[in-house]
Design an enzyme around this catalytic site. Structure first.
Site, PDB file in Angstrom:
ATOM      1  N   LYS A  46       0.965  -1.180  -0.211  1.00 21.23           N
ATOM      2  CA  LYS A  46       0.171   0.052   0.181  1.00 21.23           C
ATOM      3  C   LYS A  46       0.977   1.213   0.161  1.00 21.23           C
ATOM      4  O   LYS A  46       1.860   1.400   0.804  1.00 21.23           O
ATOM      5  CB  LYS A  46      -0.821   0.021   1.275  1.00 21.23           C
ATOM      6  CG  LYS A  46      -1.582   1.129   1.688  1.00 21.23           C
ATOM      7  CD  LYS A  46      -3.146   1.205   0.571  1.00 21.23           C
ATOM      8  CE  LYS A  46      -3.663   2.417   0.754  1.00 21.23           C
ATOM      9  NZ  LYS A  46      -4.494   2.630  -0.388  1.00 21.23           N
ATOM     10  N   CYS A 131      -1.346   8.588  -8.998  1.00 22.96           N
ATOM     11  CA  CYS A 131      -2.406   8.135  -8.275  1.00 22.96           C
ATOM     12  C   CYS A 131      -3.498   9.464  -8.755  1.00 22.96           C
ATOM     13  O   CYS A 131      -3.398  10.602  -8.470  1.00 22.96           O
ATOM     14  CB  CYS A 131      -2.280   8.391  -6.909  1.00 22.96           C
ATOM     15  SG  CYS A 131      -3.739   8.359  -5.847  1.00 22.96           S
ATOM     16  N   THR A 267      -7.359  -5.925  -8.223  1.00 26.62           N
ATOM     17  CA  THR A 267      -8.670  -5.956  -7.881  1.00 26.62           C
ATOM     18  C   THR A 267      -9.330  -7.191  -7.825  1.00 26.62           C
ATOM     19  O   THR A 267     -10.235  -7.502  -6.878  1.00 26.62           O
ATOM     20  CB  THR A 267      -9.791  -5.178  -9.032  1.00 26.62           C
ATOM     21  OG1 THR A 267      -9.582  -3.895  -9.139  1.00 26.62           O
ATOM     22  CG2 THR A 267     -11.382  -5.348  -8.590  1.00 26.62           C
TER      23      THR A 267
END
Lengths: 303, 255
Positions: A46, A131, A267
């Protein structure tokens, strides 16, 4: 893992080409109870910033046709807590750690790189210059070749780690950005990050997400990602890690054949936290049946 | 925590618009009341995310209660015996059953019945009598009420008055708390109901635990998708810090 799965990425070679994508697998330690995280090709953790970040106003996720939007806003514990509390556990587990870093200025990207340079057990540094979920930050480095090259070369000067740069599909010309980061000293290109989308809640007559827009990911993104990778492969000679909607062996084969030296799975981790290991085993069987190694199929769909 | 490929062993229709799915895998998932599992069928790439469900029962088999409100829940509600259900869990923080001598009052609405029926059975098995206030819009929104009546003192409310007391759960809850505030409240249901239950409990200083619901992707505390703002000004994650919270940590007391 068998030798045919080895994925050379310049100075770094992964035992298998399936890496879990940043933001979709936490810090990997959360899964260690029921997934053999050491067998993963790698985990891009992360996104880590200099200071902890609380993240965006909710709702932060919405589902879309064969995909989802997220506007998490890089909620993370910050580099200090990561290095102090999480890295010892990752070393103990034997995870191949890719340190994904996020900043809103070149100085902060440089500071993060410097601090990671002394940390034992980091396999590579990945710069998130793409991002879409942080105001006044991040993505502007990824949308022009000049800005992307600048941040890459500044980090290159201070890091001895293999340097990955994660590109945005929102660049005007992603090939230009790819050439720029290669020229600036990147070892590997990761592509693609999410692309901004929006869902309207028709009952409330307002955008569904608290931040209105969010990064789209999942299977719906795959053709876009494969096309961009196919084009970038023709323009650079450094290895590329492909990503965008991978959820099956055939999905990953598309990326390898378009030119990816490895892939990231994002995902799909939410539905099946061990999917990357399953795909690695399936790829191994697929290659064995054909008496091939992974490196034999990279870019074979190119002219 | 476990990731299991299970099969559906039984599909019940406890009320017109609700399905109870029982499933069994190679091993049980040992969830406590209020803990949850992430569930998905093998339906390809859409919808891409699993869905979070509190378990109604947990033993050799597990069960969840499904009300179709969107594409994922519609697919789940349409599943049949023998279909594959991938399930991982147990996840999150469930109800704290240490009632410290206080009388448990359970307050449920809609699919919020799932963790509270499980909790009522656990109190019953432990020899503790609980009150179960169960609210629905109509008499069709009260699945599993017979099962509740077997293990708790059931008080039913419907908004149209077709069954039980006419109105919402707050009226009998407030009455019970006024009679005797040596109580502890456990609740799960729609957001408006949770607010009201929190207000009624906090008003008389009765401890109150709420199970929240939020859209979530990972269910594990890693994606940071299911944030709710706590009363201390920091984000809490429903999947990881919850889904069960002390009411006062999420909702300010009504002034």
């Amino acid at each position: 893992m068998s030798a045919r799965l080895k994925a050379p990425l310049g100075a770094l070679t992964l035992d298998n080409p399936f890496v879990n994508a940043s933001g979709t697998y936490g810090y990997a330690v959360e899964y260690a109870d029921f997934v053999d995280v050491a067998r993963l090709g790698g985990v891009s953790v992360k996104g880590i910033s200099l200071e902890p970040r609380p993240g965006n106003a909710p709702p932060r996720t919405a589902e879309t046709a064969a995909g989802m939007l997220n506007s998490i806003g890089l909620a993370n514990i910050g580099i200090e807590a990561f290095v102090r509390d999480t890295m010892p556990r990752l070393r103990e587990l034997g995870v191949t750690v890719i340190a994904n870093t996020f900043a809103t200025s070149i100085e902060d990207f440089v500071e993060l790189a410097k601090r990671f340079d002394d940390v034992e057990g980091i396999a590579a540094l990945e710069l998130n210059i793409s991002c879409p979920n942080v105001h006044a930050g991040g993505m502007h480095f990824g949308v022009s070749g000049e800005a992307a090259g600048e941040v890459t070369s500044a980090v290159r000067e201070v890091t001895s780690l293999p340097l990955m740069v994660k590109l945005s599909p929102e660049a005007g010309d992603i090939c230009e950005v790819a050439r720029a980061v290669e020229a600036a000293g990147a070892d590997v290109i990761t592509m693609i990050n999410t692309i901004r989308g929006m869902v309207i809640d028709v009952d409330r007559r307002r955008p569904m997400l608290g931040q209105k827009m969010g990064g789209m990911s999942g299977p719906a993104l795959k053709p876009l990602a494969v096309r961009m990778l196919y084009e970038v492969y023709q323009q650079v000679s450094i290895p590329i890690i492909g990503m965008g909607g991978i959820g099956s062996l055939r999905d990953s084969l598309e990326f390898f054949m378009a030119g990816a030296a490895a892939v990231q799975v994002g995902t799909a981790n939410y539905a099946e936290p061990g999917i990357s290991l399953r795909l690695a085993d399936e790829l191994d069987a697929w290659l064995a049946e054909r008496d091939l190694a992974l490196t034999d199929i990279i870019g074979v769909a190119q002219d | 925590m476990k990731y299991l490929r299970t099969r559906i062993t039984e599909v019940l229709t406890p009320a017109p618009n609700y399905k109870l799915l029982r499933f069994a895998g190679d091993e049980p998932i040992p969830a406590r009341p209020g803990e949850f599992v992430m569930v998905r069928g093998e339906w390809g790439v859409h919808p891409v995310l699993p869905r979070a469900f509190s378990l109604v029962e947990c033993g050799e088999f597990g069960s969840i209660i499904v009300k179709p409100i969107g594409e994922g829940t519609e697919l789940l509600a349409g599943m049949e015996v023998g279909d594959v259900l991938t399930v991982f869990g147990p996840l999150g923080k469930g109800y704290d059953m240490d009632n410290a001598g206080r009388r448990p009052i359970l307050v449920a609405g809609g699919v919020g019945v799932a963790p509270l029926l499980y909790l009522a059975r656990e109190f019953h098995d432990a020899g503790t009598r609980s009150v179960f206030i169960y609210g629905g819009r109509t008499e069709d929104d009260l699945p599993l009420s017979e099962e509740i009546a077997e293990v708790a003192d059931l008080v039913v409310t419907t908004e149209n008055g077709a069954r039980g007391e006419k109105g919402r759960v707050t009226a009998p809850l407030t009455r019970l708390l006024e009679e005797d505030n040596n109580a502890i409240v456990y609740s799960c249901g729609p957001d408006g109901m949770l607010h009201a239950v929190s207000d009624a409990s906090q008003a008389v200083g009765v401890p109150c635990q709420l199970a929240l619901e939020a859209p979530m992707a990972c269910g594990m505390g890693t994606c940071k998708g299911c944030a709710v703002m706590g009363t201390d000004g920091t984000y809490k994650y429903v999947c990881y810090d919850g889904p069960v919270f002390e009411a006062a940590d999420i909702f300010e007391a009504a002034s």
